[in-house]
Design a protein around this motif. Structure first.
Motif, PDB file in Angstrom:
ATOM      1  N   HIS A 319     -13.180  36.492 124.942  1.00  0.00           N
ATOM      2  CA  HIS A 319     -12.487  36.767 126.473  1.00  0.00           C
ATOM      3  C   HIS A 319     -12.633  37.167 127.707  1.00  0.00           C
ATOM      4  O   HIS A 319     -12.355  36.533 128.512  1.00  0.00           O
ATOM      5  CB  HIS A 319     -11.055  38.020 125.986  1.00  0.00           C
ATOM      6  N   ALA A 320     -14.371  36.925 127.751  1.00  0.00           N
ATOM      7  CA  ALA A 320     -14.981  37.786 129.233  1.00  0.00           C
ATOM      8  C   ALA A 320     -14.288  37.086 129.578  1.00  0.00           C
ATOM      9  O   ALA A 320     -14.463  36.745 130.854  1.00  0.00           O
ATOM     10  CB  ALA A 320     -16.071  38.414 128.990  1.00  0.00           C
ATOM     11  N   GLY A 321     -14.957  35.417 129.386  1.00  0.00           N
ATOM     12  CA  GLY A 321     -15.350  33.998 130.104  1.00  0.00           C
ATOM     13  C   GLY A 321     -16.589  33.797 130.308  1.00  0.00           C
ATOM     14  O   GLY A 321     -17.363  34.926 129.624  1.00  0.00           O
ATOM     15  N   PRO A 322     -16.670  32.307 130.021  1.00  0.00           N
ATOM     16  CA  PRO A 322     -17.804  32.155 129.584  1.00  0.00           C
ATOM     17  C   PRO A 322     -19.096  32.790 130.692  1.00  0.00           C
ATOM     18  O   PRO A 322     -20.790  32.555 130.598  1.00  0.00           O
ATOM     19  CB  PRO A 322     -17.919  30.536 130.315  1.00  0.00           C
ATOM     20  N   ALA A 323     -18.738  32.882 132.182  1.00  0.00           N
ATOM     21  CA  ALA A 323     -19.994  33.374 133.140  1.00  0.00           C
ATOM     22  C   ALA A 323     -20.563  34.729 132.734  1.00  0.00           C
ATOM     23  O   ALA A 323     -21.020  35.163 133.756  1.00  0.00           O
ATOM     24  CB  ALA A 323     -19.873  33.478 134.566  1.00  0.00           C
ATOM     25  N   ALA A 324     -19.453  35.544 132.322  1.00  0.00           N
ATOM     26  CA  ALA A 324     -19.735  36.874 131.712  1.00  0.00           C
ATOM     27  C   ALA A 324     -20.687  37.296 131.364  1.00  0.00           C
ATOM     28  O   ALA A 324     -21.222  36.582 130.409  1.00  0.00           O
ATOM     29  CB  ALA A 324     -18.330  37.560 130.934  1.00  0.00           C
ATOM     30  N   GLN A 325     -21.855  38.486 131.646  1.00  0.00           N
ATOM     31  CA  GLN A 325     -22.616  39.357 131.090  1.00  0.00           C
ATOM     32  C   GLN A 325     -21.783  40.214 130.181  1.00  0.00           C
ATOM     33  O   GLN A 325     -21.610  40.967 130.672  1.00  0.00           O
ATOM     34  CB  GLN A 325     -23.419  38.668 131.944  1.00  0.00           C
ATOM     35  N   CYS A 326     -22.378  40.809 129.117  1.00  0.00           N
ATOM     36  CA  CYS A 326     -22.036  41.230 128.519  1.00  0.00           C
ATOM     37  C   CYS A 326     -23.842  42.500 128.177  1.00  0.00           C
ATOM     38  O   CYS A 326     -24.094  41.537 127.701  1.00  0.00           O
ATOM     39  CB  CYS A 326     -21.078  41.499 127.431  1.00  0.00           C
ATOM     40  N   ARG A 327     -23.511  44.254 127.938  1.00  0.00           N
ATOM     41  CA  ARG A 327     -24.656  44.722 127.732  1.00  0.00           C
ATOM     42  C   ARG A 327     -24.194  45.594 126.573  1.00  0.00           C
ATOM     43  O   ARG A 327     -23.658  46.223 127.577  1.00  0.00           O
ATOM     44  CB  ARG A 327     -25.317  45.067 128.602  1.00  0.00           C
ATOM     45  N   ILE A 328     -25.340  46.028 125.659  1.00  0.00           N
ATOM     46  CA  ILE A 328     -24.196  46.959 124.868  1.00  0.00           C
ATOM     47  C   ILE A 328     -25.924  48.831 125.601  1.00  0.00           C
ATOM     48  O   ILE A 328     -27.103  48.518 125.894  1.00  0.00           O
ATOM     49  CB  ILE A 328     -25.286  46.462 123.870  1.00  0.00           C
ATOM     50  N   THR A 329     -25.246  49.848 125.709  1.00  0.00           N
ATOM     51  CA  THR A 329     -25.964  51.107 126.320  1.00  0.00           C
ATOM     52  C   THR A 329     -26.092  51.576 125.063  1.00  0.00           C
ATOM     53  O   THR A 329     -24.936  52.173 124.604  1.00  0.00           O
ATOM     54  CB  THR A 329     -26.282  51.414 127.657  1.00  0.00           C
ATOM     55  N   VAL A 330     -27.134  52.753 124.637  1.00  0.00           N
ATOM     56  CA  VAL A 330     -27.029  53.141 123.420  1.00  0.00           C
ATOM     57  C   VAL A 330     -27.576  54.864 124.193  1.00  0.00           C
ATOM     58  O   VAL A 330     -29.117  54.337 124.446  1.00  0.00           O
ATOM     59  CB  VAL A 330     -27.580  52.545 121.768  1.00  0.00           C
ATOM     60  N   GLU A 331     -26.835  55.472 123.393  1.00  0.00           N
ATOM     61  CA  GLU A 331     -27.438  57.169 123.354  1.00  0.00           C
ATOM     62  C   GLU A 331     -27.168  58.048 122.600  1.00  0.00           C
ATOM     63  O   GLU A 331     -26.467  57.568 121.352  1.00  0.00           O
ATOM     64  CB  GLU A 331     -26.840  57.255 124.901  1.00  0.00           C
ATOM     65  N   LEU A 332     -28.703  57.863 121.765  1.00  0.00           N
ATOM     66  CA  LEU A 332     -29.004  58.629 120.472  1.00  0.00           C
ATOM     67  C   LEU A 332     -29.561  59.667 121.028  1.00  0.00           C
ATOM     68  O   LEU A 332     -30.594  60.088 121.363  1.00  0.00           O
ATOM     69  CB  LEU A 332     -29.454  58.021 119.423  1.00  0.00           C
ATOM     70  N   ARG A 333     -29.095  61.427 120.395  1.00  0.00           N
ATOM     71  CA  ARG A 333     -28.980  62.807 121.115  1.00  0.00           C
ATOM     72  C   ARG A 333     -29.062  63.205 119.436  1.00  0.00           C
ATOM     73  O   ARG A 333     -28.042  63.244 119.038  1.00  0.00           O
ATOM     74  CB  ARG A 333     -29.428  63.161 121.954  1.00  0.00           C
ATOM     75  N   PRO A 334     -29.915  64.489 119.012  1.00  0.00           N
ATOM     76  CA  PRO A 334     -29.020  64.689 117.911  1.00  0.00           C
ATOM     77  C   PRO A 334     -27.365  65.928 117.802  1.00  0.00           C
ATOM     78  O   PRO A 334     -27.414  66.087 118.611  1.00  0.00           O
ATOM     79  CB  PRO A 334     -29.974  66.060 118.058  1.00  0.00           C
ATOM     80  N   GLY A 335     -26.387  65.348 117.074  1.00  0.00           N
ATOM     81  CA  GLY A 335     -25.793  65.472 117.014  1.00  0.00           C
ATOM     82  C   GLY A 335     -24.399  65.014 118.532  1.00  0.00           C
ATOM     83  O   GLY A 335     -23.521  65.172 118.514  1.00  0.00           O
ATOM     84  N   LEU A 336     -24.974  63.768 118.721  1.00  0.00           N
ATOM     85  CA  LEU A 336     -24.483  63.247 119.421  1.00  0.00           C
ATOM     86  C   LEU A 336     -25.143  61.057 119.453  1.00  0.00           C
ATOM     87  O   LEU A 336     -25.567  60.928 119.302  1.00  0.00           O
ATOM     88  CB  LEU A 336     -24.638  63.333 121.334  1.00  0.00           C
ATOM     89  N   VAL A 337     -24.023  59.885 119.869  1.00  0.00           N
ATOM     90  CA  VAL A 337     -23.765  58.885 119.328  1.00  0.00           C
ATOM     91  C   VAL A 337     -22.782  58.621 120.572  1.00  0.00           C
ATOM     92  O   VAL A 337     -21.489  58.606 120.681  1.00  0.00           O
ATOM     93  CB  VAL A 337     -23.858  58.949 117.657  1.00  0.00           C
ATOM     94  N   ARG A 338     -23.979  57.669 120.948  1.00  0.00           N
ATOM     95  CA  ARG A 338     -23.053  57.051 122.065  1.00  0.00           C
ATOM     96  C   ARG A 338     -23.150  55.234 122.800  1.00  0.00           C
ATOM     97  O   ARG A 338     -23.561  55.263 122.942  1.00  0.00           O
ATOM     98  CB  ARG A 338     -22.870  57.970 124.067  1.00  0.00           C
ATOM     99  N   VAL A 339     -22.331  55.269 122.504  1.00  0.00           N
ATOM    100  CA  VAL A 339     -21.885  53.634 123.048  1.00  0.00           C
ATOM    101  C   VAL A 339     -21.620  52.489 124.045  1.00  0.00           C
ATOM    102  O   VAL A 339     -20.217  53.005 124.068  1.00  0.00           O
ATOM    103  CB  VAL A 339     -22.047  52.465 121.974  1.00  0.00           C
ATOM    104  N   THR A 340     -21.870  52.457 125.156  1.00  0.00           N
ATOM    105  CA  THR A 340     -20.939  51.759 125.724  1.00  0.00           C
ATOM    106  C   THR A 340     -20.985  49.885 126.050  1.00  0.00           C
ATOM    107  O   THR A 340     -22.051  49.744 126.265  1.00  0.00           O
ATOM    108  CB  THR A 340     -21.667  52.230 127.195  1.00  0.00           C
ATOM    109  N   VAL A 341     -20.382  49.448 125.672  1.00  0.00           N
ATOM    110  CA  VAL A 341     -20.021  48.226 126.177  1.00  0.00           C
ATOM    111  C   VAL A 341     -19.764  47.171 127.121  1.00  0.00           C
ATOM    112  O   VAL A 341     -18.526  48.128 127.283  1.00  0.00           O
ATOM    113  CB  VAL A 341     -19.303  47.120 124.312  1.00  0.00           C
ATOM    114  N   GLU A 342     -20.192  46.954 128.278  1.00  0.00           N
ATOM    115  CA  GLU A 342     -19.363  46.496 129.324  1.00  0.00           C
ATOM    116  C   GLU A 342     -19.764  45.095 129.909  1.00  0.00           C
ATOM    117  O   GLU A 342     -21.265  44.645 129.602  1.00  0.00           O
ATOM    118  CB  GLU A 342     -20.007  47.604 130.330  1.00  0.00           C
ATOM    119  N   ASP A 343     -19.164  44.809 130.436  1.00  0.00           N
ATOM    120  CA  ASP A 343     -19.158  43.328 131.485  1.00  0.00           C
ATOM    121  C   ASP A 343     -18.962  43.166 132.650  1.00  0.00           C
ATOM    122  O   ASP A 343     -17.820  43.502 132.654  1.00  0.00           O
ATOM    123  CB  ASP A 343     -18.683  42.407 130.057  1.00  0.00           C
TER     124      ASP A 343
END
Length: 395
Positions: A319-343
């Motif tokens: 849905h973001a469009g053919p020209a959109a750039q998507c990236r995934i950022t992962v943060e993994l620490r003891p007791g914490l998981v955070r994933v950011t998906v942005e375009d």
């Protein structure tokens, strides 16, 4: 022979533990009364046939000691032991009349040694039978032993009025304690019933909640894997990605049948590897901050975070469009998981998405909401791209 102690408090309900406590108290009472009654036993044997005293000692004290042993090592046998103790007192009292030789007690005696056991008969009966039977046993025991006392003290001069007065006094006094024990045991029984009812209600609620979780999980699976694959069949697939996604959907359905992996743990490196596979399947770059690659996370956490992140990536690609750039950022620490998906795609108005959109409501928001410690945040504006953040923090 080795006796295994069976009175661990974890094995018995509150009502059963109260019953065991009463049985121990009565058993100790029998042992204590034996030593206290030794002089009375010797004095009483003078006015009785020789066979009665040893027989009475066996009838009264052997079941009493058996009750104490049952309360300590075999609580399930308290009922039979207590019933035997109550009947033993009654039988010994009734046999007294056949053993009496017509003489009376002398000195400072105020009654036969059996008078100390009039109350124990009814108390033992409370552990073996219904309350009305316990009171009946109490009445018979106190009346019989009161008669034994009066005859033992006054012989043929014992009056009916004296016997009735002594019997009523003994029954009234001991009945109060018997009633108190019956009420305590009844309260314990009510507590057990209430606890069992609450346990059943909790089990039913937990089962219903589990069904709802599985339903939501299956809804997410159907959308994430099956429907997305079927919808993609109307587009050209020169790279063969559709075949790979179809195989992935079938493999995920197989994992639903064998769900043992959700109870296992997954390392931080393992979660990153799964997210890297998601990125590689869709041509999306993955960056990570990992404190310790060997940190362990629950399998359910890994499954939810990776599934929600994969759905966010699929939405971006479609849905973001053919020209959109998507990236995934992962943060993994003891007791914490955070994933950011942005375009930087076309974005959308989050206030107009409404409910019932499986991709957002179930596959991302619902999936993370069901996870204890899980959360999700979706930020998007028309023409300004989309950011999806899924995270889990140990409670």
């Amino acid at each position: 022979m080795t006796w295994r102690r069976q009175t661990d408090s974890r094995e018995f309900s509150p009502g059963e533990r109260l019953r065991i406590l009463v049985a121990r108290f009565l058993g100790v009472g029998f042992v204590g009364y034996f030593f206290v009654s030794l002089s009375g036993i010797a004095e009483g044997s003078r006015i009785l046939a020789s066979w009665w005293t040893p027989l009475a000692v066996v009838l009264i004290f052997v079941p009493g000691v058996a009750l104490l042993v049952a309360a300590l090592v075999r609580p399930r046998r308290i009922g039979p032991a207590a019933g035997s103790a109550a009947l033993g007192i009654l039988l010994a009292a009734c046999l007294w009349f056949f053993a009496w030789n017509g003489d009376v007690l002398h000195g400072s005696a105020r009654g036969t040694w059996m008078s100390a056991f009039a109350g124990l008969a009814g108390l033992c009966a409370t552990l073996a039978w219904r309350p009305w039977i316990a009171f009946a046993v109490q009445l018979v025991a106190t009346s019989t032993i009161a008669t034994v006392d009066q005859i033992g003290l006054f012989g043929g001069r014992a009056s009916t009025a004296g016997i009735v007065y002594a019997g009523l006094w003994s029954f009234g006094l001991s009945a109060l304690l018997t009633a108190a024990v019956i009420m305590a045991l009844r309260s314990g029984s009510i507590l057990d019933s209430t606890k069992q009812s609450l346990d059943r209600s909790a089990a039913i609620a937990a089962a219903a909640q589990a069904r709802e979780r599985e339903k939501a999980r299956f809804d997410a699976l159907i959308h994430d894997q099956v429907l997305s694959t079927l919808l993609a069949t109307d587009r050209a697939d020169p790279g063969g990605r559709l075949v790979a996604e179809a195989r992935s959907a079938l493999a995920e359905l197989d994992r639903v049948v064998d769900d043992s992996g959700r109870d296992a743990t997954v390392s931080a490196d393992g979660i990153f590897a799964q997210l890297s596979t998601v990125g590689a399947d869709h041509g999306v770059a993955v960056g990570a901050t990992i404190d310790d690659g060997r940190s362990q996370f629950p399998g359910a956490v890994a499954s939810a975070v990776v599934g929600a992140s994969a759905e966010a990536v699929r939405n971006s690609v479609v849905h973001a469009g053919p020209a959109a750039q998507c990236r995934i950022t992962v943060e993994l620490r003891p007791g914490l998981v955070r994933v950011t998906v942005e375009d930087g795609g076309v974005g959308f108005d989050t206030s107009t998405t409404g409910s019932g959109r499986l991709g957002i409501d179930v596959s991302i928001v619902g999936r993370m909401a069901q996870l204890e410690g899980g959360s999700s945040h979706i930020r998007s504006f028309p023409g300004a791209g989309t950011t999806v953040i899924v995270s889990w923090e140990a409670p």
